[in-house]
Design a protein around this motif. Structure first.
Motif, mmCIF file in Angstrom:
data_model
loop_
_atom_site.group_PDB
_atom_site.id
_atom_site.type_symbol
_atom_site.label_atom_id
_atom_site.label_comp_id
_atom_site.label_asym_id
_atom_site.label_seq_id
_atom_site.Cartn_x
_atom_site.Cartn_y
_atom_site.Cartn_z
ATOM 1 N N GLN A 66 14.769 -9.323 -1.518
ATOM 2 C CA GLN A 66 15.007 -10.103 -0.523
ATOM 3 C C GLN A 66 14.491 -9.763 0.798
ATOM 4 O OE1 GLN A 66 19.016 -11.495 -0.732
ATOM 5 N NE2 GLN A 66 18.817 -12.369 -2.875
ATOM 6 N N LEU A 67 13.851 -8.652 0.741
ATOM 7 C CA LEU A 67 13.508 -7.995 2.002
ATOM 8 C C LEU A 67 12.245 -8.449 2.574
ATOM 9 C CD1 LEU A 67 15.008 -4.364 1.778
ATOM 10 C CD2 LEU A 67 16.160 -6.458 3.214
ATOM 11 N N CYS A 68 11.650 -8.584 3.657
ATOM 12 C CA CYS A 68 10.512 -9.089 3.985
ATOM 13 C C CYS A 68 9.991 -8.319 5.219
ATOM 14 C CB CYS A 68 10.198 -10.551 4.332
ATOM 15 S SG CYS A 68 10.872 -11.812 3.073
ATOM 16 N N GLY A 69 8.767 -7.990 5.325
ATOM 17 C CA GLY A 69 8.312 -7.347 6.382
ATOM 18 C C GLY A 69 6.679 -7.600 6.598
ATOM 19 N N ILE A 70 6.291 -7.738 7.892
ATOM 20 C CA ILE A 70 4.851 -8.073 8.173
ATOM 21 C C ILE A 70 4.464 -6.760 9.086
ATOM 22 C CG2 ILE A 70 5.589 -9.350 9.848
ATOM 23 C CD1 ILE A 70 2.745 -11.215 9.241
ATOM 24 N N GLY A 71 3.281 -6.320 9.036
ATOM 25 C CA GLY A 71 2.668 -5.329 9.883
ATOM 26 C C GLY A 71 1.262 -5.402 10.318
ATOM 27 N N ASN A 72 0.793 -4.746 11.029
ATOM 28 C CA ASN A 72 -0.839 -4.713 11.461
ATOM 29 C C ASN A 72 -1.364 -3.440 11.575
ATOM 30 O OD1 ASN A 72 0.724 -3.862 13.662
ATOM 31 N ND2 ASN A 72 -0.978 -4.663 15.308
ATOM 32 N N TYR A 73 -0.698 -2.344 11.237
ATOM 33 C CA TYR A 73 -1.434 -1.058 11.358
ATOM 34 C C TYR A 73 -0.819 0.028 10.424
ATOM 35 C CZ TYR A 73 -5.072 1.433 13.635
ATOM 36 O OH TYR A 73 -6.343 2.066 14.164
ATOM 37 N N TYR A 74 -1.473 1.362 10.514
ATOM 38 C CA TYR A 74 -1.108 2.127 9.626
ATOM 39 C C TYR A 74 0.470 2.390 9.878
ATOM 40 C CZ TYR A 74 -5.958 2.609 8.794
ATOM 41 O OH TYR A 74 -7.387 2.486 8.472
ATOM 42 N N ASN A 75 0.988 2.622 10.992
ATOM 43 C CA ASN A 75 2.529 2.723 11.261
ATOM 44 C C ASN A 75 3.260 1.839 10.413
ATOM 45 O OD1 ASN A 75 1.451 0.860 13.313
ATOM 46 N ND2 ASN A 75 3.475 1.022 14.148
ATOM 47 N N ASP A 76 2.837 0.572 9.867
ATOM 48 C CA ASP A 76 3.819 -0.111 9.303
ATOM 49 C C ASP A 76 3.708 -0.018 7.779
ATOM 50 O OD1 ASP A 76 4.480 -1.609 11.702
ATOM 51 O OD2 ASP A 76 2.537 -2.664 11.803
ATOM 52 N N GLU A 77 2.916 0.953 7.535
ATOM 53 C CA GLU A 77 3.002 1.305 6.002
ATOM 54 C C GLU A 77 4.454 1.185 5.243
ATOM 55 O OE1 GLU A 77 1.545 4.198 2.424
ATOM 56 O OE2 GLU A 77 0.279 3.938 4.407
ATOM 57 N N PRO A 78 5.462 2.135 5.826
ATOM 58 C CA PRO A 78 6.750 2.253 5.494
ATOM 59 C C PRO A 78 7.480 1.027 5.436
ATOM 60 C CG PRO A 78 6.391 4.090 6.862
ATOM 61 C CD PRO A 78 5.139 3.255 6.975
ATOM 62 N N LEU A 79 7.176 -0.055 6.128
ATOM 63 C CA LEU A 79 7.732 -1.213 6.495
ATOM 64 C C LEU A 79 7.268 -2.064 5.169
ATOM 65 C CD1 LEU A 79 9.286 -3.487 8.019
ATOM 66 C CD2 LEU A 79 7.524 -4.094 9.088
ATOM 67 N N ILE A 80 5.867 -2.100 4.967
ATOM 68 C CA ILE A 80 5.625 -2.819 3.900
ATOM 69 C C ILE A 80 6.019 -2.317 2.322
ATOM 70 C CG2 ILE A 80 3.138 -3.555 2.929
ATOM 71 C CD1 ILE A 80 3.900 -4.524 5.913
ATOM 72 N N THR A 81 6.035 -0.897 2.582
ATOM 73 C CA THR A 81 6.394 -0.649 1.156
ATOM 74 C C THR A 81 7.952 -0.713 0.746
ATOM 75 O OG1 THR A 81 6.156 1.828 1.954
ATOM 76 C CG2 THR A 81 4.430 0.747 0.852
#
Length: 181
Positions: free
Chosen positions: A122-137
């Motif tokens: 149920q968790l969602c995340g959106i990112g735009n750059y390499y620093n967002d990889e932990p959020l996406i995964t």
């Protein structure tokens, strides 16, 4: 203070680099340039101070900003800096961060999910750059904006057609609504 020694060394070596320190909801401008001015519109509280007067407690991150070629050199230079409990990461072609361990977006999402007993699905995340990889995964449904680096897009469950500044978040919300019925 290893982190502040590193900041001083960066500021000495790269005199055009803008430097911002974030403490909770406050943004301290340690050195202004055209790139730091962009954040004035987006941050709720801004203060200007010398590095020696900057707060030392509850620091979330530090942002270094300049043209991409200077940031390339800064990141190369930072490899020789010792900053226990933190790391330099690129967050955009024009930005690098000195991120304090435990303050990343992915870690925050996981911690919030534990606090409120929310399953990963149920968790969602959106990112735009390499620093967002932990959020996406860390997300059950991770998304990247259309103009994210191509070599990251395999990490995402959904890649928007829109760019970061042109409706990507709205598109992702619409996508989530359509998945949920």
């Amino acid at each position: 203070d290893g982190i502040f020694d590193a900041i001083k060394r960066v500021m000495d070596k790269f005199p055009t680099v803008g430097v911002e320190l974030f403490q909770n909801l406050d943004d301290y401008i340690l050195r202004e340039n055209d790139y730091t001015v962009f954040h004035y519109k987006h941050e709720p509280k801004r203060f200007w101070c010398d590095i020696d007067d900057a707060p030392r407690e509850e620091i979330c991150k530090l942002i270094f900003s300049d043209n991409p070629s200077v940031i390339d050199k800064l990141l190369e230079f930072s490899k020789d800096l010792v900053c226990d409990g933190s790391k330099f990461i690129r967050t955009d072609p024009k930005y690098a961060e000195l991120q304090i361990d435990g303050t990343g977006k992915g870690e925050a999402l996981v911690e919030l999910a534990k606090m409120y007993d929310i399953p990963k699905s149920q968790l969602c995340g959106i990112g735009n750059y390499y620093n967002d990889e932990p959020l996406i995964t860390a997300s059950g449904i991770g998304a990247l904006v259309g103009d994210a680096p191509d070599d990251m897009k395999h990490l995402a469950d959904y890649v928007t057609k829109a760019s970061c500044d042109d409706g990507a978040l709205a598109e992702f919300i619409y996508y989530l609504e359509s998945k949920m019925g």
